[in-house]
Design an enzyme around this catalytic site. Structure first.
Site, PDB file in Angstrom:
ATOM      1  N   ASP A 167       0.696  -1.101  -0.014  1.00  0.00           N
ATOM      2  CA  ASP A 167       0.089  -0.140  -0.149  1.00  0.00           C
ATOM      3  C   ASP A 167       0.997   1.061  -0.171  1.00  0.00           C
ATOM      4  O   ASP A 167       0.670   2.192  -0.825  1.00  0.00           O
ATOM      5  CB  ASP A 167      -0.748   0.069   1.098  1.00  0.00           C
ATOM      6  N   ASP A 208       7.171   3.834   3.335  1.00  0.00           N
ATOM      7  CA  ASP A 208       7.561   4.683   4.286  1.00  0.00           C
ATOM      8  C   ASP A 208       8.975   4.852   4.480  1.00  0.00           C
ATOM      9  O   ASP A 208       9.906   5.474   3.843  1.00  0.00           O
ATOM     10  CB  ASP A 208       6.654   4.800   5.383  1.00  0.00           C
ATOM     11  N   LYS A 210       6.345   7.379   0.097  1.00  0.00           N
ATOM     12  CA  LYS A 210       6.424   8.657   0.847  1.00  0.00           C
ATOM     13  C   LYS A 210       8.001   8.686   0.990  1.00  0.00           C
ATOM     14  O   LYS A 210       8.872   8.253   2.058  1.00  0.00           O
ATOM     15  CB  LYS A 210       5.789   8.422   2.386  1.00  0.00           C
ATOM     16  N   VAL A 231      -1.619   9.144   6.212  1.00  0.00           N
ATOM     17  CA  VAL A 231      -2.590   8.885   5.209  1.00  0.00           C
ATOM     18  C   VAL A 231      -3.576   7.759   5.839  1.00  0.00           C
ATOM     19  O   VAL A 231      -3.062   6.631   6.280  1.00  0.00           O
ATOM     20  CB  VAL A 231      -2.469   9.046   3.992  1.00  0.00           C
TER      21      VAL A 231
HETATM   22  P1  IMP Z   1       8.036   0.989   6.118  1.00  0.00           P
HETATM   23  O1  IMP Z   1       8.480  -0.128   6.708  1.00  0.00           O
HETATM   24  O2  IMP Z   1       8.137   2.260   7.260  1.00  0.00           O
HETATM   25  O3  IMP Z   1       8.122   1.634   4.786  1.00  0.00           O
HETATM   26  O4  IMP Z   1       6.286   0.864   6.440  1.00  0.00           O
HETATM   27  C1  IMP Z   1       5.262   0.217   5.539  1.00  0.00           C
HETATM   28  C2  IMP Z   1       3.903   0.165   6.168  1.00  0.00           C
HETATM   29  O5  IMP Z   1       3.930   1.044   7.558  1.00  0.00           O
HETATM   30  C3  IMP Z   1       2.691   0.032   5.509  1.00  0.00           C
HETATM   31  O6  IMP Z   1       2.754  -0.948   4.800  1.00  0.00           O
HETATM   32  C4  IMP Z   1       1.784   0.511   6.249  1.00  0.00           C
HETATM   33  O7  IMP Z   1       1.508  -0.558   6.957  1.00  0.00           O
HETATM   34  C5  IMP Z   1       2.456   1.560   7.364  1.00  0.00           C
HETATM   35  N1  IMP Z   1       2.375   2.889   6.995  1.00  0.00           N
HETATM   36  C6  IMP Z   1       3.319   3.860   6.678  1.00  0.00           C
HETATM   37  N2  IMP Z   1       3.083   5.174   6.348  1.00  0.00           N
HETATM   38  C7  IMP Z   1       1.741   4.818   6.778  1.00  0.00           C
HETATM   39  C8  IMP Z   1       0.745   5.925   6.627  1.00  0.00           C
HETATM   40  O8  IMP Z   1       0.666   7.024   6.294  1.00  0.00           O
HETATM   41  N3  IMP Z   1      -0.479   5.526   7.108  1.00  0.00           N
HETATM   42  C9  IMP Z   1      -1.075   4.400   7.227  1.00  0.00           C
HETATM   43  N4  IMP Z   1      -0.122   3.473   7.419  1.00  0.00           N
HETATM   44  C10 IMP Z   1       1.398   3.721   6.939  1.00  0.00           C
END
Ligand code: IMP
Length: 182
Positions: free
Chosen positions: A102, A105, A133, A155
């Site tokens: 989805d 981040d 992001k 978001v």
């Molecule tokens: P990462 O490991 O930090 O890249 O995180 C990815 C996961 O964090 C995604 O699959 C989401 O479940 C969650 N996530 C990151 N940003 C958001 C946001 O803005 N809203 C909701 N969930 C987020």
């Protein structure tokens, strides 16, 4: 009680989501047409609406699997600790893998999963994400297919949650900060 009242503004509307799925579906169909039965792996739970819409625009014989991987624990920032809660049911050895996510981040979740799948012998591993992001990155990570790049906002909607709520909104919106600061 309406969900929409908690949304500050809509970031990606239903029409834009539809166009993203059509565009990425065409691109993936073209790039994977000579590969043998690629496996699309959805990362639960946020991938569900996106994977379901995107997969219908991929005109190729693909397999679909799911993994449940957690990096958030109900809040608005990643814990940095990636756990596999549910693994997939098929071997990835020698297979072309496309992970459907989805949002990217910090990059920690995908960095961990890509390394794991390569370690298990996947032939190729690429990422398709609805949202990117990049301002949130703590690990350099470039998804191959990106629906839309967004600013560093929290978001929800179209699969994305805050404390397990809002996944069923049909669009992606910025959550009012008072919801997570109260
Ligand atoms: P990462 O490991 O930090 O890249 O995180 C990815 C996961 O964090 C995604 O699959 C989401 O479940 C969650 N996530 C990151 N940003 C958001 C946001 O803005 N809203 C909701 N969930 C987020």
């Amino acid at each position: 009680m309406s969900l929409a009242k908690d949304i500050k503004s809509i970031l990606v509307n239903e029409q834009q989501i539809k166009e993203i799925c059509e565009r990425l579906g065409k691109e993936i169909t073209n790039d994977y047409k000579s590969k043998e039965r690629p496996i699309m792996i959805g990362l639960l739970k946020g991938c569900v609406p996106f994977l379901s819409d995107l997969a219908r625009h991929i005109d190729l014989p693909i397999e679909i699997e799911y993994m449940d991987v957690s990096s958030y624990h109900g809040g608005i920032s990643s814990s940095g600790d990636v756990k596999i809660r549910k693994d997939m049911n098929t071997s990835v050895a020698g297979r072309d893998i496309l992970i459907a996510e989805d949002i990217v981040d910090t990059g920690r979740t995908l960095d961990t999963i890509v390394k794991l799948l390569k370690h298990r012998g996947a032939k190729s591993v690429e990422i398709v994400t609805l949202l990117d992001k990049p301002a949130g990155r703590v690990i350099p990570f470039e998804p191959k297919y990106v629906g839309v790049t967004i600013p560093k906002e929290f978001v929800v909607g179209y699969g994305l949650d805050y404390e397990e709520i809002y996944r069923n909104l049909p669009y992606v919106g910025i959550l009012k900060p008072e919801i997570y600061t109260k």
